[in-house]
Design a protein around this motif. Structure first.
Motif, PDB file in Angstrom:
ATOM      1  N   LYS A 184      38.108  34.192  41.273  1.00  0.00           N
ATOM      2  CA  LYS A 184      37.414  34.780  40.107  1.00  0.00           C
ATOM      3  C   LYS A 184      36.223  35.640  40.515  1.00  0.00           C
ATOM      4  O   LYS A 184      35.588  36.258  39.660  1.00  0.00           O
ATOM      5  CB  LYS A 184      36.973  33.675  39.151  1.00  0.00           C
ATOM      6  CG  LYS A 184      38.117  33.132  38.315  1.00  0.00           C
ATOM      7  CD  LYS A 184      37.629  32.718  36.924  1.00  0.00           C
ATOM      8  CE  LYS A 184      38.797  32.504  35.989  1.00  0.00           C
ATOM      9  NZ  LYS A 184      39.114  31.149  35.695  1.00  0.00           N
ATOM     10  N   GLU A 188      37.628  41.356  37.216  1.00  0.00           N
ATOM     11  CA  GLU A 188      38.498  40.679  36.254  1.00  0.00           C
ATOM     12  C   GLU A 188      39.917  41.277  36.251  1.00  0.00           C
ATOM     13  O   GLU A 188      40.910  40.548  36.209  1.00  0.00           O
ATOM     14  CB  GLU A 188      37.880  40.817  34.867  1.00  0.00           C
ATOM     15  CG  GLU A 188      38.271  39.686  33.954  1.00  0.00           C
ATOM     16  CD  GLU A 188      37.640  39.861  32.581  1.00  0.00           C
ATOM     17  OE1 GLU A 188      36.462  40.265  32.517  1.00  0.00           O
ATOM     18  OE2 GLU A 188      38.365  39.609  31.590  1.00  0.00           O
ATOM     19  N   TYR A 191      41.887  39.955  39.171  1.00  0.00           N
ATOM     20  CA  TYR A 191      42.276  38.558  38.948  1.00  0.00           C
ATOM     21  C   TYR A 191      43.489  38.495  38.010  1.00  0.00           C
ATOM     22  O   TYR A 191      44.435  37.747  38.246  1.00  0.00           O
ATOM     23  CB  TYR A 191      41.079  37.787  38.360  1.00  0.00           C
ATOM     24  CG  TYR A 191      41.396  36.372  37.981  1.00  0.00           C
ATOM     25  CD1 TYR A 191      41.369  35.343  38.921  1.00  0.00           C
ATOM     26  CD2 TYR A 191      41.767  36.052  36.671  1.00  0.00           C
ATOM     27  CE1 TYR A 191      41.677  34.040  38.574  1.00  0.00           C
ATOM     28  CE2 TYR A 191      42.088  34.746  36.309  1.00  0.00           C
ATOM     29  CZ  TYR A 191      42.040  33.746  37.262  1.00  0.00           C
ATOM     30  OH  TYR A 191      42.368  32.453  36.913  1.00  0.00           O
TER      31      TYR A 191
END
Ligand code: SF4
Ligand code: MSK
Length: 651
Positions: A184, A188, A191
């Protein structure tokens, strides 16, 4: 009958480095072989080179070379079990990832164990040094840094935080359930790509073990599915084992900041006790640095007729103690035998990874003590002395080793010949110092990295890393690629042996900007006083490059993901399995990555095309291969320009 003349290397063809040429000649005069000579006598297997030799079971090896009249549609090559060339090449490729990820991650585990020992106060030698870094990483491992009491937010006790961070870090190797915590830390969007494709690592060890299972005879026989597992393990390396190693080392030993030093064999001193530290883990070498500076130890060296103690390093242990203490670099991976040939090395202390077994044979021709220190890395030769290092009596072990080197100073017999070449360097950069030197933030002022990329003074960023490879001319590819990049305004972040090669060439000084850079990059470097090639540390510190790229994304203006950035990766002279693991986590983090020397999938063109073209559609990054260093650099620059265009910042 005349005896056949032994085949030896031509020093000028073997390396671009004058100091190394001198030592290769010296070794040949003394009748001592080095890797450069063995490269002449030992030719590689062409089928293994292509990645299409399988020996994963006792019915093999099954060898499937690429036929001269290769026809993709009618490729019926198969092993006894029926494994296709694609399956074999993919199995071999991800076994390399497993080897590399295991090496980095086991290094990380060793650091985590010492960290926990320090947090539990079981050792006096190691302490939590960088509390700022500790507080920075704690939340990423699920450890709170504050506590609420009576409606007030209070700072938690540092010792408590350290203990929980140590325990949470260790758990990353084998936890049941959940996913790699550091995944993480990526942007974002990155991920989400990993999640969507089902490649989020579960824990570090499991992904490596699963590669060994899937590549056993008769398990996974789909190259795309095999690569999926390779991706999980590589991410577990870059964003897991390696990143944890870097972070925990920074907390224990201090986050590096730029400092001055020197590089190349000329750092050895004829009138000093020379201790060369070689390998990868800084756990012991940190202690050796402390011991070698103790006044009573320096006095002891003087009592034996030496003027002092000269520490220096080879490979990544060198990069570790350089970036935190300014200890000079003695040489790259291919110079490890050459250092001993000088006759001036009183002890070579080795830990893990990239250590030639032949250093013991070379040491045997001199007075040099060759000391192995790690329980998993011993040598069969009788002259290799094993002093097993244990963090619970770290200082005593380090002192024993340094005293052994000092005692050996008097035993120098052979003529000492130290090349005079050495270059001044500035090393020890990281995410923190890049930010600090370029305006204190990544975006918003005249000096920042993002603004300079957007305005075009800096065309893009290249991560150029990795080993030397005796099959290609030492340092030639490294230096040619890096010089071409900076000439075209691409700033270079470097680690590993590329960093050492650049150091030897004088590219790690702010002054080199005026000589080698394009006008935009030169202006930035001269204004803020940084080199155009930033030394970010050792192999595990490639994680610093991932985090630097993440910070650039987060600062804004250059897209939402690492794959949007004008960034490219390179390993011009790679050789180790670790380099393949690094390459793959860089690719699957969204970065186009070019390797030089050889590429281990050439015998399976369909699988290779998957790596070189189709991965881009999944991850935004892909592999490539180019042996010619100028073309290699231009493939990277073209990719950077492609990304600039997509961002609308091309001129
Ligand atoms: Fe040959 Fe298949 Fe065994 Fe590999 S696993 S050695 S291809 S029989
Ligand atoms: S030391 S892995 S030769 S970079 Fe990290 Fe150098 Fe490659 Fe070893």
């Amino acid at each position: 009958k005349k005896a056949a003349k032994p085949k030896v290397a031509d020093p000028v063809a073997a390396t671009i480095d004058k100091a190394s040429q001198q030592m290769i000649r010296r070794a040949q005069e003394l009748g001592i072989d080095t890797c450069f000579d063995r490269n002449v006598t030992l030719k590689p297997c062409n089928i293994g080179n292509q990645g299409t030799c399988c020996k994963n079971c006792g019915m093999g090896p099954c060898r499937l070379p690429l036929p001269k009249d290769y026809d993709e549609k009618n490729d019926n090559r198969k092993g006894i079990c029926g494994a296709s060339a694609n399956t074999i090449a993919a199995r071999n490729f991800i076994r390399m990832i497993a080897g590399g990820a295991a090496a980095h991650s086991d290094h990380g585990r060793g650091v985590a164990e010492v960290f926990l020992s320090a947090a539990r106060k079981e050792t006096d030698a190691y302490r939590i040094k960088d509390t700022r870094k500790l507080l920075e990483i704690a939340p990423h491992l699920g450890v709170e840094t504050t506590v609420e009491k009576d409606g007030e937010v209070l700072d938690r006790d540092i010792d408590e935080i350290a203990l929980e961070v140590g325990e949470a870090a260790i758990a990353e190797w084998g936890k049941v359930g959940g996913e790699l915590s550091y995944a993480k830390r990526a942007p974002e969007a990155r991920y989400e790509i990993w999640k969507k494709n089902g490649v989020l690592p579960r824990n570090i060890d499991r992904e490596i073990v699963e590669i060994m299972h899937r590549t056993h005879i008769g398990v996974d026989q789909d190259y795309k599915n095999l690569m999926k597992q390779g991706t999980r393990a590589a991410i577990a390396d870059g964003w897991g084992g390696s990143m944890l190693a870097t972070d925990l080392q920074d907390v224990l030993f201090g986050t590096p900041y730029p400092l001055a030093s020197e590089a190349n064999l000329g750092v050895l001193k004829a009138d000093h006790v020379n201790i060369v530290i070689h390998g990868h883990e800084p756990i012991l070498s940190e202690m050796i640095v402390v011991v070698a500076q103790k006044p009573e130890i320096v006095e002891y060296a003087k009592s034996k007729g030496a003027k002092g103690i000269q520490l220096s390093g080879i490979c990544c242990t060198a990069n570790e103690i350089l970036q935190r203490h300014g200890v000079p670099l003695c040489g790259t991976f291919l110079q490890q035998e050459l250092a001993i040939i000088t006759g001036a090395v009183d002890a070579m202390v080795v830990d893990i990874q990239c250590i030639f077994q032949n250093v013991a044979n070379v040491a045997n021709c001199f007075h040099t003590k060759l000391i192995t220190t790690h329980p998993i890395a011993k040598m069969e030769q009788d002259n290799a002395i094993h002093i097993e290092f244990d963090e619970h009596h770290a200082m005593e072990d380090a002192e024993k080793i340094v005293r052994m080197a000092i005692d050996n100073y008097e035993n120098r017999k052979a003529e000492v010949m130290i090349p005079h070449q050495k270059s001044p360097i500035v090393a020890g950069f990281g995410v923190e110092s890049i930010e600090y030197h370029l305006g204190g933030t990544f975006r918003g002022t005249y000096y920042t990295l993002n603004d300079n990329i957007i305005n075009g003074r800096i065309r893009g960023i290249a991560g150029v890393v990795g080993c030397n490879n005796a099959r290609v001319k030492h340092n030639e590819g490294h230096i040619a690629v890096v010089k071409e990049l900076i000439k075209n305004d691409v700033i270079v972040l470097t680690t590993g042996c590329n960093a050492i090669a650049c150091a030897m060439e004088g590219l790690l000084t702010p002054e080199s900007a005026a000589v080698y850079c394009g006008p935009g990059l030169a202006e930035v470097c001269e204004t803020v006083g940084i080199p155009p090639v930033l030394h970010l540390g050792s192999c595990v510190d490639n994680s610093r490059i991932l985090l630097a790229a993440t910070e650039v994304v987060k600062a804004g203006g250059l897209g939402n993901d690492i794959s949007d950035l004008p960034v490219a990766g390179s390993a011009p002279e790679w050789m180790s399995e670790k380099a393949i693991s690094i390459g793959h986590y860089v690719v699957t983090s969204g970065i186009y990555t070019v390797f030089g020397a050889v590429f281990p999938t050439a015998g399976a063109p369909v699988f290779q095309r998957y790596l070189f073209e189709e991965l881009e559609k999944i991850y935004g990054g892909m592999w490539d291969f180019e042996a010619d260093p100028i073309k290699h650099a231009w493939k990277m620059i073209d990719h950077i320009d492609k990304k600039r265009k997509a961002l609308g910042i091309d001129k």
